[in-house]
Design a protein around this motif. Structure first.
Motif, PDB file in Angstrom:
ATOM      1  N   GLU A 292      40.059  11.005  33.662  1.00 46.94           N
ATOM      2  CA  GLU A 292      40.348  11.079  32.481  1.00 46.94           C
ATOM      3  C   GLU A 292      39.261  10.599  31.375  1.00 46.94           C
ATOM      4  N   LEU A 293      38.406   9.666  31.636  1.00 45.56           N
ATOM      5  CA  LEU A 293      37.339   9.294  30.712  1.00 45.56           C
ATOM      6  C   LEU A 293      36.338  10.338  30.612  1.00 45.56           C
ATOM      7  N   LEU A 294      36.153  11.176  31.772  1.00 49.71           N
ATOM      8  CA  LEU A 294      35.105  12.266  31.664  1.00 49.71           C
ATOM      9  C   LEU A 294      35.409  13.237  30.941  1.00 49.71           C
ATOM     10  N   ARG A 295      36.839  13.697  30.957  1.00 47.84           N
ATOM     11  CA  ARG A 295      37.740  14.662  30.186  1.00 47.84           C
ATOM     12  C   ARG A 295      37.530  14.509  28.721  1.00 47.84           C
ATOM     13  N   THR A 296      37.731  13.367  28.539  1.00 46.72           N
ATOM     14  CA  THR A 296      37.747  12.988  27.081  1.00 46.72           C
ATOM     15  C   THR A 296      36.458  13.086  26.531  1.00 46.72           C
ATOM     16  N   ARG A 297      35.432  12.571  27.102  1.00 47.00           N
ATOM     17  CA  ARG A 297      34.211  12.630  26.616  1.00 47.00           C
ATOM     18  C   ARG A 297      33.744  14.267  26.386  1.00 47.00           C
ATOM     19  N   ALA A 298      34.055  15.107  27.544  1.00 45.51           N
ATOM     20  CA  ALA A 298      33.880  16.547  27.236  1.00 45.51           C
ATOM     21  C   ALA A 298      34.597  17.185  25.761  1.00 45.51           C
ATOM     22  N   ALA A 299      35.772  16.693  25.758  1.00 48.22           N
ATOM     23  CA  ALA A 299      36.563  17.240  24.452  1.00 48.22           C
ATOM     24  C   ALA A 299      36.232  16.581  22.919  1.00 48.22           C
ATOM     25  N   HIS A 300      35.388  15.562  23.005  1.00 46.92           N
ATOM     26  CA  HIS A 300      34.940  14.634  21.949  1.00 46.92           C
ATOM     27  C   HIS A 300      33.867  15.573  21.330  1.00 46.92           C
ATOM     28  N   PRO A 301      33.698  15.525  20.075  1.00 49.71           N
ATOM     29  CA  PRO A 301      32.547  16.108  19.165  1.00 49.71           C
ATOM     30  C   PRO A 301      31.289  15.480  19.199  1.00 49.71           C
ATOM     31  N   ALA A 302      31.240  14.518  19.928  1.00 51.11           N
ATOM     32  CA  ALA A 302      30.011  13.634  20.018  1.00 51.11           C
ATOM     33  C   ALA A 302      29.316  14.172  21.106  1.00 51.11           C
ATOM     34  N   THR A 303      27.992  14.051  21.342  1.00 55.38           N
ATOM     35  CA  THR A 303      27.144  14.762  22.375  1.00 55.38           C
ATOM     36  C   THR A 303      27.136  13.469  23.379  1.00 55.38           C
ATOM     37  N   THR A 304      27.693  13.839  24.520  1.00 54.05           N
ATOM     38  CA  THR A 304      28.129  12.740  25.572  1.00 54.05           C
ATOM     39  C   THR A 304      27.313  13.156  26.952  1.00 54.05           C
ATOM     40  N   LEU A 305      26.680  12.219  27.617  1.00 51.33           N
ATOM     41  CA  LEU A 305      25.776  12.447  28.992  1.00 51.33           C
ATOM     42  C   LEU A 305      26.338  11.367  29.754  1.00 51.33           C
ATOM     43  N   SER A 306      27.058  11.731  30.943  1.00 56.26           N
ATOM     44  CA  SER A 306      27.215  10.746  31.939  1.00 56.26           C
ATOM     45  C   SER A 306      26.295  10.973  33.049  1.00 56.26           C
ATOM     46  N   VAL A 307      25.814   9.656  33.410  1.00 54.97           N
ATOM     47  CA  VAL A 307      24.989   9.922  34.534  1.00 54.97           C
ATOM     48  C   VAL A 307      25.727   9.157  35.826  1.00 54.97           C
ATOM     49  N   VAL A 308      25.735   9.719  36.904  1.00 52.69           N
ATOM     50  CA  VAL A 308      26.540   9.348  38.126  1.00 52.69           C
ATOM     51  C   VAL A 308      25.524   8.794  39.166  1.00 52.69           C
ATOM     52  N   ALA A 309      25.997   7.433  39.397  1.00 52.84           N
ATOM     53  CA  ALA A 309      25.082   6.798  40.579  1.00 52.84           C
ATOM     54  C   ALA A 309      26.004   6.672  41.668  1.00 52.84           C
TER      55      ALA A 309
END
Length: 310
Positions: free
Chosen positions: A136-153
Motif C-alpha cells: 500500500e505504501l509503494l502504491r501511494t508513492r507511485a500515485a503521489h505527485p512527489a518524485t519518490t524513489l524506494s531502495v529495496v534491501a
C-alpha cells in the motif's frame, strides 16, 4: 547538498554519518535528542506539516535538496498501518511542495513469494499482513505527485545494526561468533541475500542525487547493491571462521515453537506470518544501481565484522 533525514534508527544514523563525512549539510528530524555530531536537530513528528517545513529550511533560508525518509515503527502490522501511511503522505506533500525528491528504504515484503528471485520491475504481490502495508505504501508513492524513489534491501547487517531489528545478527552472527550454535528461521540451507546498511545508505544518497535519471516518470523502485547470497548455515560457518571460533552450524527453529513464542511476543507473531520468506530461497538480483551506475556491494567479510564490532 542539503539533506533532511527523518528518523535516527539504524538506517537514518548511518545516512547521517555518511553524508556528514562527505561534507554535506544534514538536518535530522526526530522526536529524540541524539544525532550525529555536526547534524542539525529538529525535534518533532514527521507527520506534522509545520514541523516538516521548519526542518526543510536551514537558518540561512536554504531549502533541502532531498528528503531521506527513515521513520519506522514496531514490528507489527497494526502499528505499521497506524504509524506509517500518514507520516509518508505528510513528507511526500512537503517534498512535492518544495519540488525535491524523497527517498525511502524498502523491504522485500511487498513482493510476497516473488522475493524468491527478486528483480526490478517485479509486481507487488504481498503474502502477509506486513507485506500488505508495504505494498500500500509503494502504491501511494507511485500515485503521489512527489518524485519518490524506494531502495529495496534484504535483511540488514552493518555497524548500526542492532539485535532487536536484525534477525541475522541476533540468531546467526552473535551465537556463531561466541562459538555457539546459530539458530535459523526456516530452512538454514537455502540461499538468502543480505544487505549491508552502509551499502543501503550509499544507494539512497545516490538515488537522491540522481533522481531525475533514476525516476524520470516520478517514481522508481530500485534494488540495493548486495553481495552474493548464501545460506544461514554458511553465514554461521563464515562468521565463526572469521573470529577464530569452531563452527557449531545452524539449526532451524521449529515452526510450532515460533508460534508458541508468538503468543507472548508481537515480533515473533509477525515472524510466523513471514515464514514463507524463510522456508525457501530469498534472493535479490542486481538492478539499475549496480548494472548501470556501478554501485558495488561491500565485501561480505567486512559486513560480518562491522556488524559484530559494536
Amino acid at each position: 547538498m542539503r539533506y533532511l533525514i527523518t528518523g535516527a534508527g539504524q538506517i537514518g544514523t548511518q545516512l547521517a554519518r555518511d553524508l556528514l563525512a562527505a561534507g554535506h549539510d544534514v538536518t535530522v528530524l526526530r522526536r529524540g535528542t541524539d544525532v550525529e555530531p555536526g547534524a542539525r536537530l529538529v525535534r518533532g513528528d514527521a507527520g506534522d506539516p509545520d514541523t516538516l517545513r521548519s526542518a526543510l529550511t536551514d537558518a540561512d533560508g536554504a531549502t533541502a535538496d532531498a528528503i531521506l525518509h527513515c521513520i519506522h515503527s514496531s514490528y507489527d502490522a497494526s502499528a505499521w498501518r497506524r504509524d506509517l501511511p500518514q507520516r509518508e503522505r505528510a513528507v511526500m506533500d512537503a517534498a512535492a511542495e518544495a519540488g525535491i525528491p524523497i527517498v525511502f528504504p524498502e523491504s522485500v515484503y511487498a513482493f510476497g513469494e516473488g522475493a524468491a528471485d527478486l528483480h526490478e520491475g517485479a509486481p507487488l504481490a504481498p503474502a502477509s499482513p506486513l507485506g500488505e502495508v508495504r505494498a500500500e505504501l509503494l502504491r501511494t508513492r507511485a500515485a503521489h505527485p512527489a518524485t519518490t524513489l524506494s531502495v529495496v534491501a534484504a535483511d540488514l547487517l552493518g555497524p548500526t545494526a542492532v539485535p532487536e531489528t536484525s534477525v541475522f545478527l541476533q540468531l546467526v552472527l552473535q551465537p556463531a561468533a561466541a562459538g555457539k550454535r546459530a539458530w535459523a528461521l526456516g530452512d538454514p540451507s537455502v540461499p538468502r541475500t543480505l544487505t549491508s546498511i552502509p551499502d543501503m545508505t550509499a544507494a539512497m544518497a545516490f538515488a537522491a542525487q540522481h533522481a531525475d535519471e533514476l525516476a524520470p516518470h516520478g517514481d522508481a523502485i530500485l534494488m540495493a547493491p548486495s553481495p552474493e547470497p548464501l545460506s544461514q548455515r554458511q553465514l554461521a560457518e563464515r562468521t565463526a571462521a572469521l573470529v577464530g571460533e569452531r563452527s557449531h552450524g545452524a539449526t532451524g527453529i521449529p515452526s510450532p515453537l515460533l508460534r508458541a513464542i508468538g503468543l507472548f511476543s508481537p515480533t515473533f507473531r509477525e515472524l510466523t506470518h513471514q515464514l514463507y520468506l524463510w522456508r525457501r530461497r530469498a534472493v535479490i538480483h542486481p538492478g539499475t544501481l549496480t548494472k548501470d551506475f556501478g554501485l558495488q556491494p561491500t565485501d561480505l567479510d567486512r559486513i560480518i565484522l562491522s556488524s559484530l564490532q559494536r
